[in-house]
Design a protein around this motif. Structure first.
Motif, mmCIF file in Angstrom:
data_model
loop_
_atom_site.group_PDB
_atom_site.id
_atom_site.type_symbol
_atom_site.label_atom_id
_atom_site.label_comp_id
_atom_site.label_asym_id
_atom_site.label_seq_id
_atom_site.Cartn_x
_atom_site.Cartn_y
_atom_site.Cartn_z
ATOM 1 N N VAL A 148 26.868 95.721 81.208
ATOM 2 C CA VAL A 148 25.701 94.750 81.335
ATOM 3 C C VAL A 148 27.039 93.627 81.567
ATOM 4 C CG1 VAL A 148 24.333 93.090 81.151
ATOM 5 C CG2 VAL A 148 23.196 95.536 81.171
ATOM 6 N N LEU A 149 27.662 93.513 81.005
ATOM 7 C CA LEU A 149 28.885 93.149 81.190
ATOM 8 C C LEU A 149 30.060 93.049 79.779
ATOM 9 C CD1 LEU A 149 28.475 89.011 80.063
ATOM 10 C CD2 LEU A 149 29.520 90.320 78.657
ATOM 11 N N ARG A 150 31.242 92.391 80.780
ATOM 12 C CA ARG A 150 32.749 92.851 80.070
ATOM 13 C C ARG A 150 33.673 91.845 79.824
ATOM 14 N NH1 ARG A 150 35.654 97.059 83.700
ATOM 15 N NH2 ARG A 150 37.268 96.868 82.109
ATOM 16 N N VAL A 151 34.033 91.186 78.405
ATOM 17 C CA VAL A 151 34.789 90.247 78.128
ATOM 18 C C VAL A 151 36.229 91.063 77.867
ATOM 19 C CG1 VAL A 151 35.573 87.983 77.015
ATOM 20 C CG2 VAL A 151 32.658 88.760 77.398
ATOM 21 N N PRO A 152 37.303 90.909 78.522
ATOM 22 C CA PRO A 152 38.612 91.486 78.365
ATOM 23 C C PRO A 152 39.140 90.453 76.933
ATOM 24 C CG PRO A 152 39.018 89.833 80.321
ATOM 25 C CD PRO A 152 37.910 89.544 79.836
ATOM 26 N N ASP A 153 39.696 91.346 75.975
ATOM 27 C CA ASP A 153 40.211 90.784 74.511
ATOM 28 C C ASP A 153 41.429 90.815 74.262
ATOM 29 O OD1 ASP A 153 40.388 90.440 72.437
ATOM 30 O OD2 ASP A 153 38.852 92.038 71.336
ATOM 31 N N ILE A 154 42.365 90.637 73.264
ATOM 32 C CA ILE A 154 43.627 90.641 73.378
ATOM 33 C C ILE A 154 43.900 91.061 72.010
ATOM 34 C CG2 ILE A 154 43.812 88.378 71.993
ATOM 35 C CD1 ILE A 154 46.266 87.668 74.317
ATOM 36 N N ALA A 155 43.483 91.140 70.883
ATOM 37 C CA ALA A 155 43.486 92.128 70.001
ATOM 38 C C ALA A 155 41.851 91.999 69.498
ATOM 39 C CB ALA A 155 43.483 90.822 68.830
ATOM 40 N N SER A 156 41.551 93.399 68.082
ATOM 41 C CA SER A 156 40.861 93.582 67.486
ATOM 42 C C SER A 156 40.080 92.640 66.926
ATOM 43 C CB SER A 156 41.671 95.210 66.652
ATOM 44 O OG SER A 156 42.302 94.231 65.523
ATOM 45 N N ASN A 157 40.542 91.565 66.759
ATOM 46 C CA ASN A 157 39.879 89.922 65.638
ATOM 47 C C ASN A 157 39.243 89.622 66.579
ATOM 48 O OD1 ASN A 157 42.003 89.340 65.921
ATOM 49 N ND2 ASN A 157 42.890 88.824 63.853
ATOM 50 N N HIS A 158 38.936 88.959 66.001
ATOM 51 C CA HIS A 158 37.801 87.458 66.370
ATOM 52 C C HIS A 158 37.442 88.309 68.071
ATOM 53 C CE1 HIS A 158 40.408 84.274 64.196
ATOM 54 N NE2 HIS A 158 40.065 85.143 63.828
ATOM 55 N N ASN A 159 36.286 89.025 68.113
ATOM 56 C CA ASN A 159 35.447 89.927 68.482
ATOM 57 C C ASN A 159 34.091 88.768 69.191
ATOM 58 O OD1 ASN A 159 37.172 91.606 69.211
ATOM 59 N ND2 ASN A 159 36.981 92.267 66.887
ATOM 60 N N GLY A 160 33.813 87.892 68.296
ATOM 61 C CA GLY A 160 32.387 87.386 67.715
ATOM 62 C C GLY A 160 30.732 88.295 67.624
ATOM 63 N N GLY A 161 30.643 89.139 69.060
ATOM 64 C CA GLY A 161 29.845 90.143 68.867
ATOM 65 C C GLY A 161 28.469 89.872 68.514
ATOM 66 N N ASP A 162 27.511 88.795 68.703
ATOM 67 C CA ASP A 162 26.174 88.707 68.100
ATOM 68 C C ASP A 162 25.427 88.571 68.970
ATOM 69 O OD1 ASP A 162 23.864 88.879 66.127
ATOM 70 O OD2 ASP A 162 24.610 87.186 65.372
ATOM 71 N N ILE A 163 24.564 88.994 69.364
ATOM 72 C CA ILE A 163 23.390 88.869 70.647
ATOM 73 C C ILE A 163 21.611 88.061 70.123
ATOM 74 C CG2 ILE A 163 25.030 89.391 72.447
ATOM 75 C CD1 ILE A 163 23.067 92.328 72.297
ATOM 76 N N HIS A 164 20.932 87.517 70.986
ATOM 77 C CA HIS A 164 20.173 87.375 70.272
ATOM 78 C C HIS A 164 19.030 86.853 71.566
ATOM 79 C CE1 HIS A 164 19.883 87.689 66.229
ATOM 80 N NE2 HIS A 164 21.519 86.437 66.644
ATOM 81 N N PHE A 165 18.073 86.798 72.165
ATOM 82 C CA PHE A 165 17.751 86.444 72.601
ATOM 83 C C PHE A 165 16.626 85.063 72.343
ATOM 84 C CE2 PHE A 165 17.023 90.951 75.066
ATOM 85 C CZ PHE A 165 16.975 90.351 76.893
ATOM 86 N N GLY A 166 16.955 84.557 73.186
ATOM 87 C CA GLY A 166 16.468 82.736 73.180
ATOM 88 C C GLY A 166 15.228 82.002 73.285
ATOM 89 N N PRO A 167 14.298 81.373 73.076
ATOM 90 C CA PRO A 167 13.298 80.680 73.863
ATOM 91 C C PRO A 167 12.744 80.879 74.642
ATOM 92 C CG PRO A 167 14.584 78.863 72.291
ATOM 93 C CD PRO A 167 15.244 80.150 72.364
ATOM 94 N N ASP A 168 13.969 80.920 75.309
ATOM 95 C CA ASP A 168 14.084 80.813 76.855
ATOM 96 C C ASP A 168 14.197 82.041 78.139
ATOM 97 O OD1 ASP A 168 16.280 81.760 76.654
ATOM 98 O OD2 ASP A 168 17.444 79.232 77.580
ATOM 99 N N GLY A 169 14.111 83.282 77.315
ATOM 100 C CA GLY A 169 13.845 84.722 77.296
ATOM 101 C C GLY A 169 14.873 84.473 78.267
ATOM 102 N N TYR A 170 16.539 83.855 77.742
ATOM 103 C CA TYR A 170 17.669 84.702 78.693
ATOM 104 C C TYR A 170 18.721 84.983 77.041
ATOM 105 C CZ TYR A 170 17.100 81.600 82.676
ATOM 106 O OH TYR A 170 15.994 81.086 83.824
ATOM 107 N N LEU A 171 19.564 86.144 77.416
ATOM 108 C CA LEU A 171 20.363 86.769 76.439
ATOM 109 C C LEU A 171 21.615 85.994 76.297
ATOM 110 C CD1 LEU A 171 20.618 89.208 74.227
ATOM 111 C CD2 LEU A 171 21.650 90.039 76.635
ATOM 112 N N TYR A 172 21.428 85.346 75.549
ATOM 113 C CA TYR A 172 22.981 85.068 74.331
ATOM 114 C C TYR A 172 23.840 85.901 73.621
ATOM 115 C CZ TYR A 172 20.451 80.070 75.188
ATOM 116 O OH TYR A 172 19.300 79.435 75.764
ATOM 117 N N ILE A 173 25.871 85.758 73.875
ATOM 118 C CA ILE A 173 25.985 86.147 73.282
ATOM 119 C C ILE A 173 27.564 85.532 72.641
ATOM 120 C CG2 ILE A 173 27.971 87.720 74.309
ATOM 121 C CD1 ILE A 173 25.752 88.227 76.884
#
Length: 440
Positions: A148-173
């Protein structure tokens, strides 16, 4: 949008009562499994099944059903696993498991793509993929997913990576700043494509390679199949769009901005959560050398969209040169923070408790993954937040690294390095439940 529903009116604790509440004396962690390798997240769909899904950073999702860990994984995903990389997030579509509703078999995962797969940056992409559950067995997902979505990365750390649907029905990344110390490239402050040139001022110039790092993204995954626009940065290398941009995203209508961006200025928002009662977003942003912070985005807030990094670390000025030259751009300060005194080094964002343990309702529970401390925060009479240490276990990096709720609001915590998942329990409970019932 979601409907935030209360079953039994006594579940809403008055604000004044929250102030007087204390952690129950018998509050404890009860182990629910020790058989999932490197658990980092616990999630549950609102489908009435009572199942709890445990995300293994090593690349699988396991189900706890009727108190038993099922032997067959729900899903296995090829990932780059190690350190902070791997399978990092899981979000069920709000209609998951609801007969007759659209997208009722869909769920999403966030992960670092396997090292052999195509990449946009110098390290494996941080990606989001959509999967569906098997028609024949709801405890097993179909093995093939859709990128669905790609984010280029420069190192193996600091990836974030949590995802949730919000109260508006949209996906937050949630995405991290890429891992380079001090964010010397300015990824977290740039709203467009950015070269790796150690100059934060060159946002959009040079040879742009990286984008969408150090952000909270917001996308509409239900409206898909259209043409990829120039400012849909996360669709790079994906032919037909697998999402659209919500029309009220803040950078829609401007040029040379990645329109998926909702908030920016984060170092590594490793774990975040939506308050199931209010829709507020809580973000645990891992600091660098001095401070760890909890950020809050109140539902419907009109505060600035910038959360400080790399100009700020917590409430302290971190950098005052280049794009951070005073006056520092308008930003939002954390609602809670702590220093690295005593070995603390990596915050694990948690949840504002809305479950059956009545004295905990309205408190925000989080942890430090280095000291193995679990904290309980609550607002005072003026709305400011303070916290205390509830539990202090043996130090060890990668201990309490993820939280989660089940459908009834019970809170869980993952002890990543120990392969264990615990549930918060107390006898001071009530049967009333607050949960999101889905779209209206």
């Amino acid at each position: 949008m979601f409907s935030w529903v209360l079953l039994c009116s006594t579940a809403l604790v008055p604000f004044s009562a929250v102030q007087a509440q204390t952690v129950p004396a018998d509050l404890d962690l009860v182990q629910v499994t020790s058989q999932v390798s490197a658990p980092v997240a616990i999630r549950a769909p609102h489908d009435g099944s009572g199942r709890v899904f445990v995300v293994s950073q090593a690349g699988s999702i396991r189900i706890i059903k009727d108190g038993t860990l099922l032997p067959t994984p729900f899903l296995s995903v090829p990932v780059s696993y190690g350190g902070e990389s791997g399978l990092l997030g899981l979000a069920f579509h709000p209609n998951f498991g609801r007969p007759g509703q659209p997208h009722n078999d869909e769920f999403y995962v966030a992960y670092n793509r396997a090292s052999g797969e195509p990449r946009l940056g110098s390290s494996p992409d941080v990606a989001v993929a959509r999967y569906t559950v098997s028609a024949g067995n709801p405890d097993v997902a179909n093995a093939s997913g859709t990128l669905v979505l790609r984010v280029p990365d420069i190192a193996s750390n600091h990836n974030g990576g949590d995802i949730h649907f919000g109260p508006d029905g949209y996906l937050y990344i949630a995405t991290g700043d890429g891992g380079v110390q001090n964010d010397t490239n300015g990824f977290a402050t740039c709203l467009w494509k950015k070269s790796s040139d150690t100059n934060p001022a060159t946002c959009g110039s040079g040879t742009p390679t990286y984008f969408l790092m150090g952000k909270i993204l917001r996308i509409d995954v239900d409206t898909r199949g259209g043409t990829v626009s120039a400012e849909m940065c996360g669709s790079s290398g994906i032919g037909t769009a697998e999402y659209s941009i919500p029309t009220d995203n803040p950078h829609v209508g401007t040029t040379n901005t990645c329109d998926e961006i909702w908030l920016h200025g984060f170092r590594n928002p490793w774990r975040m959560s939506f308050d199931r009662q209010t829709g507020d977003l809580w973000i645990g942003d891992v600091g660098q050398g001095g401070r760890e912070e909890i950020d809050l985005r109140v539902n419907g807030s009109t505060e600035p969209l910038f959360y400080g990094w790399r100009c700020m670390e917590g409430t302290a000025v971190f950098n005052s040169s280049n794009v951070c030259q005073p006056p520092i751009p308008s930003h939002v300060l954390p609602v809670m923070e702590y220093t690295h005194a005593g070995g603390r080094c990596a915050i694990t964002g948690g949840f504002r408790y809305r479950g059956p343990i009545v004295p905990l309702r309205g408190m925000y529970i989080f942890a430090d993954a280095c000291t193995s401390e679990i904290f309980v925060g609550k607002p005072n009479g003026s709305g400011a937040w303070t916290y205390t240490v509830w539990r202090d276990d043996a130090n060890g990096y990668g201990t309490y690294s993820g939280f989660g709720e089940d459908e009834a609001g019970n809170l869980y915590v993952a002890h990543t390095s120990g392969n264990r998942v615990y549930r918060f329990e107390s006898k001071e409970t009530s049967d009333d439940v607050i949960f999101a019932t889905g779209f209206e």
